[in-house]
Design a protein around this motif. Sequence first.
Motif, PDB file in Angstrom:
ATOM      1  N   GLU A 119      -8.916  41.838  17.278  1.00 24.77           N
ATOM      2  CA  GLU A 119      -8.285  41.202  16.114  1.00 24.77           C
ATOM      3  C   GLU A 119      -6.766  41.253  16.234  1.00 24.77           C
ATOM      4  O   GLU A 119      -6.071  40.282  15.977  1.00 24.77           O
ATOM      5  CB  GLU A 119      -8.721  41.896  14.828  1.00 24.77           C
ATOM      6  CG  GLU A 119      -8.249  41.165  13.585  1.00 24.77           C
ATOM      7  CD  GLU A 119      -8.405  41.990  12.319  1.00 24.77           C
ATOM      8  OE1 GLU A 119      -7.663  41.711  11.364  1.00 24.77           O
ATOM      9  OE2 GLU A 119      -9.245  42.910  12.302  1.00 24.77           O
ATOM     10  N   ARG A 120      -6.260  42.422  16.670  1.00 18.70           N
ATOM     11  CA  ARG A 120      -4.814  42.568  16.831  1.00 18.70           C
ATOM     12  C   ARG A 120      -4.311  41.575  17.888  1.00 18.70           C
ATOM     13  O   ARG A 120      -3.295  40.916  17.696  1.00 18.70           O
ATOM     14  CB  ARG A 120      -4.467  44.004  17.230  1.00 18.70           C
ATOM     15  CG  ARG A 120      -2.981  44.305  17.060  1.00 18.70           C
ATOM     16  CD  ARG A 120      -2.642  45.767  17.294  1.00 18.70           C
ATOM     17  NE  ARG A 120      -3.555  46.647  16.588  1.00 18.70           N
ATOM     18  CZ  ARG A 120      -4.284  47.611  17.161  1.00 18.70           C
ATOM     19  NH1 ARG A 120      -4.225  47.846  18.429  1.00 18.70           N
ATOM     20  NH2 ARG A 120      -5.086  48.368  16.463  1.00 18.70           N
ATOM     21  N   ALA A 121      -5.056  41.473  18.985  1.00 21.44           N
ATOM     22  CA  ALA A 121      -4.669  40.548  20.060  1.00 21.44           C
ATOM     23  C   ALA A 121      -4.659  39.104  19.551  1.00 21.44           C
ATOM     24  O   ALA A 121      -3.750  38.332  19.857  1.00 21.44           O
ATOM     25  CB  ALA A 121      -5.620  40.686  21.241  1.00 21.44           C
ATOM     26  N   TRP A 122      -5.648  38.732  18.735  1.00 17.98           N
ATOM     27  CA  TRP A 122      -5.692  37.373  18.188  1.00 17.98           C
ATOM     28  C   TRP A 122      -4.536  37.115  17.245  1.00 17.98           C
ATOM     29  O   TRP A 122      -3.932  36.048  17.256  1.00 17.98           O
ATOM     30  CB  TRP A 122      -7.026  37.134  17.453  1.00 17.98           C
ATOM     31  CG  TRP A 122      -8.036  36.550  18.378  1.00 17.98           C
ATOM     32  CD1 TRP A 122      -9.116  37.176  18.906  1.00 17.98           C
ATOM     33  CD2 TRP A 122      -8.024  35.227  18.927  1.00 17.98           C
ATOM     34  NE1 TRP A 122      -9.771  36.323  19.758  1.00 17.98           N
ATOM     35  CE2 TRP A 122      -9.135  35.125  19.777  1.00 17.98           C
ATOM     36  CE3 TRP A 122      -7.180  34.123  18.778  1.00 17.98           C
ATOM     37  CZ2 TRP A 122      -9.433  33.960  20.482  1.00 17.98           C
ATOM     38  CZ3 TRP A 122      -7.475  32.963  19.475  1.00 17.98           C
ATOM     39  CH2 TRP A 122      -8.587  32.890  20.317  1.00 17.98           C
ATOM     40  N   ARG A 123      -4.252  38.117  16.403  1.00 23.83           N
ATOM     41  CA  ARG A 123      -3.128  37.963  15.458  1.00 23.83           C
ATOM     42  C   ARG A 123      -1.841  37.732  16.234  1.00 23.83           C
ATOM     43  O   ARG A 123      -1.035  36.878  15.895  1.00 23.83           O
ATOM     44  CB  ARG A 123      -2.997  39.199  14.581  1.00 23.83           C
ATOM     45  CG  ARG A 123      -3.423  38.954  13.152  1.00 23.83           C
ATOM     46  CD  ARG A 123      -2.688  39.820  12.141  1.00 23.83           C
ATOM     47  NE  ARG A 123      -2.373  41.154  12.608  1.00 23.83           N
ATOM     48  CZ  ARG A 123      -3.130  42.232  12.409  1.00 23.83           C
ATOM     49  NH1 ARG A 123      -4.279  42.137  11.772  1.00 23.83           N
ATOM     50  NH2 ARG A 123      -2.748  43.411  12.830  1.00 23.83           N
ATOM     51  N   GLU A 124      -1.705  38.508  17.321  1.00 22.54           N
ATOM     52  CA  GLU A 124      -0.524  38.389  18.162  1.00 22.54           C
ATOM     53  C   GLU A 124      -0.452  37.000  18.786  1.00 22.54           C
ATOM     54  O   GLU A 124       0.598  36.370  18.814  1.00 22.54           O
ATOM     55  CB  GLU A 124      -0.584  39.459  19.255  1.00 22.54           C
ATOM     56  CG  GLU A 124       0.771  39.943  19.685  1.00 22.54           C
ATOM     57  CD  GLU A 124       0.680  41.155  20.600  1.00 22.54           C
ATOM     58  OE1 GLU A 124       0.502  40.947  21.812  1.00 22.54           O
ATOM     59  OE2 GLU A 124       0.762  42.292  20.090  1.00 22.54           O
TER      60      GLU A 124
END
Length: 174
Positions: free
Chosen positions: A23-28
């Motif tokens: 999720e963090r990677a996608w947000r980034e």
Amino acid sequence: GVRGRYRSMSALSEVLRHSLGAERAWRERLQRGRVWEVWEAAVGPGVAAHAWPEGFRERDVLVVVVSDSVWMQQLHLQRLLVLQRLNAHLEEAPIREIRFRLGDVEGERRKWTRRAGTAARRPAALPPPSREDLEAAERLVAELPDGDLRRAFRELFLLDRRAHRAGREGEEGG
């Protein structure tokens, strides 16, 4: 028994860890995608006419295509200012480094405008530049040989000063 339950708990925590990471990677990545959306607002139309983001190398190094070597040299000198302006628009995923290379700026711009289909949203109105800022801008660009170059970097500098002042006034008012 107990061991089975423990195993399934650790499996669950592993899954959670992975999904949070994802999720963090996608947000980034979503934030990174905003680079094209905010580029012109961040650097001003003068610079955007001669330099356009091409993509990312590694995770947080932005590669920008530049129209010619004179612009390349100036942008390299103003790299930190460009980075600062851009990161002010990208709250969650700041860019660590920016690299410039000669290339087809118009081609890169067309790719983006085709994808976006609409003009980037207008940035919030900024206060007009102060006399001090105008004078500082003139001093800063006085040495530049080319009129277009002078205008664009003056614009970039003033955008930065105005945004900086807007931020300060916002803090005092709130």
